[in-house]
Design an enzyme around this catalytic site. Structure first.
Site, PDB file in Angstrom:
ATOM      1  N   ARG A 107       0.860  -1.179   0.000  1.00 37.46           N
ATOM      2  CA  ARG A 107       0.000   0.000   0.000  1.00 37.46           C
ATOM      3  C   ARG A 107       0.898   1.231   0.000  1.00 37.46           C
ATOM      4  O   ARG A 107       2.022   1.196   0.511  1.00 37.46           O
ATOM      5  CB  ARG A 107      -0.903   0.016   1.232  1.00 37.46           C
ATOM      6  CG  ARG A 107      -1.856  -1.177   1.332  1.00 37.46           C
ATOM      7  CD  ARG A 107      -2.687  -1.097   2.603  1.00 37.46           C
ATOM      8  NE  ARG A 107      -3.644  -2.199   2.696  1.00 37.46           N
ATOM      9  CZ  ARG A 107      -3.408  -3.359   3.301  1.00 37.46           C
ATOM     10  NH1 ARG A 107      -2.226  -3.570   3.885  1.00 37.46           N
ATOM     11  NH2 ARG A 107      -4.328  -4.312   3.331  1.00 37.46           N
ATOM     12  N   LYS A 120      -2.765  -3.062   7.838  1.00 35.43           N
ATOM     13  CA  LYS A 120      -3.995  -2.704   8.540  1.00 35.43           C
ATOM     14  C   LYS A 120      -4.193  -3.620   9.746  1.00 35.43           C
ATOM     15  O   LYS A 120      -3.879  -4.802   9.693  1.00 35.43           O
ATOM     16  CB  LYS A 120      -5.188  -2.815   7.593  1.00 35.43           C
ATOM     17  CG  LYS A 120      -5.191  -1.754   6.494  1.00 35.43           C
ATOM     18  CD  LYS A 120      -6.444  -1.843   5.649  1.00 35.43           C
ATOM     19  CE  LYS A 120      -6.479  -0.736   4.606  1.00 35.43           C
ATOM     20  NZ  LYS A 120      -7.703  -0.817   3.762  1.00 35.43           N
ATOM     21  N   HIS A 129      -3.338   3.504  -5.865  1.00 35.47           N
ATOM     22  CA  HIS A 129      -2.963   2.096  -5.741  1.00 35.47           C
ATOM     23  C   HIS A 129      -2.730   1.430  -7.103  1.00 35.47           C
ATOM     24  O   HIS A 129      -2.815   0.214  -7.231  1.00 35.47           O
ATOM     25  CB  HIS A 129      -4.047   1.327  -4.994  1.00 35.47           C
ATOM     26  CG  HIS A 129      -4.087   1.618  -3.528  1.00 35.47           C
ATOM     27  ND1 HIS A 129      -2.977   1.541  -2.714  1.00 35.47           N
ATOM     28  CD2 HIS A 129      -5.107   1.999  -2.720  1.00 35.47           C
ATOM     29  CE1 HIS A 129      -3.309   1.843  -1.474  1.00 35.47           C
ATOM     30  NE2 HIS A 129      -4.595   2.142  -1.448  1.00 35.47           N
ATOM     31  N   ARG A 138      -0.135  -1.299  -7.074  1.00 33.19           N
ATOM     32  CA  ARG A 138      -0.575  -2.404  -6.215  1.00 33.19           C
ATOM     33  C   ARG A 138      -1.583  -3.282  -6.975  1.00 33.19           C
ATOM     34  O   ARG A 138      -1.500  -4.511  -6.934  1.00 33.19           O
ATOM     35  CB  ARG A 138      -1.194  -1.835  -4.939  1.00 33.19           C
ATOM     36  CG  ARG A 138      -1.760  -2.883  -3.969  1.00 33.19           C
ATOM     37  CD  ARG A 138      -2.146  -2.182  -2.668  1.00 33.19           C
ATOM     38  NE  ARG A 138      -3.024  -2.958  -1.815  1.00 33.19           N
ATOM     39  CZ  ARG A 138      -2.595  -3.870  -0.926  1.00 33.19           C
ATOM     40  NH1 ARG A 138      -1.317  -4.133  -0.802  1.00 33.19           N
ATOM     41  NH2 ARG A 138      -3.467  -4.518  -0.164  1.00 33.19           N
ATOM     42  N   HIS A 179      -4.284  -9.008   2.713  1.00 38.75           N
ATOM     43  CA  HIS A 179      -5.744  -9.032   2.860  1.00 38.75           C
ATOM     44  C   HIS A 179      -6.125 -10.061   3.915  1.00 38.75           C
ATOM     45  O   HIS A 179      -5.677 -11.206   3.865  1.00 38.75           O
ATOM     46  CB  HIS A 179      -6.409  -9.414   1.526  1.00 38.75           C
ATOM     47  CG  HIS A 179      -6.361  -8.332   0.501  1.00 38.75           C
ATOM     48  ND1 HIS A 179      -6.551  -8.560  -0.847  1.00 38.75           N
ATOM     49  CD2 HIS A 179      -6.140  -6.997   0.631  1.00 38.75           C
ATOM     50  CE1 HIS A 179      -6.453  -7.416  -1.501  1.00 38.75           C
ATOM     51  NE2 HIS A 179      -6.204  -6.458  -0.635  1.00 38.75           N
ATOM     52  N   TYR A 184      -9.509  -9.403  -8.042  1.00 43.69           N
ATOM     53  CA  TYR A 184      -8.489  -9.385  -9.088  1.00 43.69           C
ATOM     54  C   TYR A 184      -8.653 -10.542 -10.064  1.00 43.69           C
ATOM     55  O   TYR A 184      -8.200 -10.464 -11.202  1.00 43.69           O
ATOM     56  CB  TYR A 184      -7.090  -9.399  -8.467  1.00 43.69           C
ATOM     57  CG  TYR A 184      -6.794  -8.149  -7.685  1.00 43.69           C
ATOM     58  CD1 TYR A 184      -6.553  -6.942  -8.328  1.00 43.69           C
ATOM     59  CD2 TYR A 184      -6.786  -8.154  -6.293  1.00 43.69           C
ATOM     60  CE1 TYR A 184      -6.304  -5.779  -7.611  1.00 43.69           C
ATOM     61  CE2 TYR A 184      -6.540  -6.998  -5.569  1.00 43.69           C
ATOM     62  CZ  TYR A 184      -6.297  -5.817  -6.232  1.00 43.69           C
ATOM     63  OH  TYR A 184      -6.059  -4.670  -5.526  1.00 43.69           O
TER      64      TYR A 184
END
Length: 313
Positions: A164, A188, A259, A262, A285, A294
């Site tokens: 990120r 995160k 992003h 990414r 994730h 994706y």
């Protein structure tokens, strides 16, 4: 703290509806401290619904509406082409309003109990092609320029690792092991993960550490990629740098986002046969469903290739 602006009552809005909306808005402001933009969105949603009630059969007051009034309004929104996301926002405003009415003991039942939000499809991230990525990575003129050498190393690392942007600009020296080719990233939820860098990224980081970083540092700092002032770069600054190089590489800015690389990292890995769970781990994730978006991009691209190049496509 500034009190939210009171708005002039719209022409088609009754005094009672206008007043109850403002009481609700004031309550949100006092109890939740919401921004003017958010409060304005609530006010607009409720005011438009109240205007609809006044010119259509059924309840004329917001406090008296029934489920049928809401369904009638939702049907009109559908006919007028409102997006599912806009309708979901309206229903969210209405739910907050009826929760407030219940708290104020102005209404016991909830006419929204049998009405569900529309199912929102996740927008697919826009991804640039491998050729466009190559053009973007080659855009910095890093010879004798410490800033562009830094940008070159950052772009190479971003595409090689799928970090990120916030993770990239916050990297410190002790998070990077060039010898092992790994980065220790705190993502995160303060979750740590190890991400491989790739040979080219390692080479460019080494080059920047030797020739560029000492020129940018204004004092002692462990920031890996300092700004031109020797401090940690902001997300906005890095985003402007990407747009600058995209313009040099003749890449349409409409397909760019903070992003971009990414998204490209994940999609290009899947295009080349990478395992979805491995990509999930690399991206950090927590839920595989977040990564699965994706696969849709990769599938669409494969279908397009078949259509364009297969003799019976």
């Amino acid at each position: 703290m500034t009190r939210p602006d009171r708005r002039v009552k719209p022409r088609n809005l009754s005094e009672s509806n206008a007043e109850i909306i403002e009481q609700f808005i004031d309550s949100l402001w006092l109890e939740k401290g919401l921004s003017k933009h958010t409060l304005s969105a609530y006010r607009t949603d409720l005011s438009k619904f109240a205007e609809f009630l006044k010119v259509n059969q059924g309840a004329s007051e917001l406090c008296d509406i029934q489920g049928g009034d809401i369904n009638h309004y939702l049907a009109q929104r559908y006919e007028q082409g409102f997006s599912e996301r806009s309708t979901a926002r309206f229903l969210s405003s209405l739910r907050a309003f009826f929760k407030w009415l219940h708290e104020q003991q102005m209404r016991e039942d909830n006419p929204l109990s049998l009405i569900h939000n529309p199912k929102l499809s996740k927008p697919l991230p826009k991804v640039i092609s491998e050729a466009q990525v190559q053009d973007l990575l080659e855009a910095p003129l890093y010879e004798e320029d410490s800033v562009q050498l830094r940008d070159k190393a950052m772009l190479e690392l971003l595409y090689a690792s799928g970090l990120r942007v916030s993770e990239l600009i916050g990297l410190s020296l002790n998070q990077v092991s060039l010898q092992q080719g790994l980065i220790r990233v705190t993502g995160k939820g303060n979750k740590e993960r190890l991400v491989p860098m790739g040979e080219l990224a390692i080479e460019w980081i080494n080059e920047f550490l030797r020739k560029g970083r000492p020129d940018l540092l204004k004092g002692r700092s462990d920031i890996l990629f300092p700004s031109s002032r020797g401090t940690m770069m902001t997300r906005q600054t890095f985003w402007h740098r990407i747009k600058y190089y995209a313009q040099k590489a003749n890449i349409d800015s409409r397909i760019l986002s903070p992003h971009t690389l990414r998204h490209a990292f994940a999609t290009h890995l899947l295009n080349h046969g990478a395992d979805l769970r491995a990509v999930q781990m690399l991206l950090g994730h927590s839920d595989l469903s977040t990564t699965q978006i994706y696969t849709h991009i990769a599938t669409e691209r494969l279908q397009k290739l078949v259509t364009e190049h297969h003799p019976r496509g």
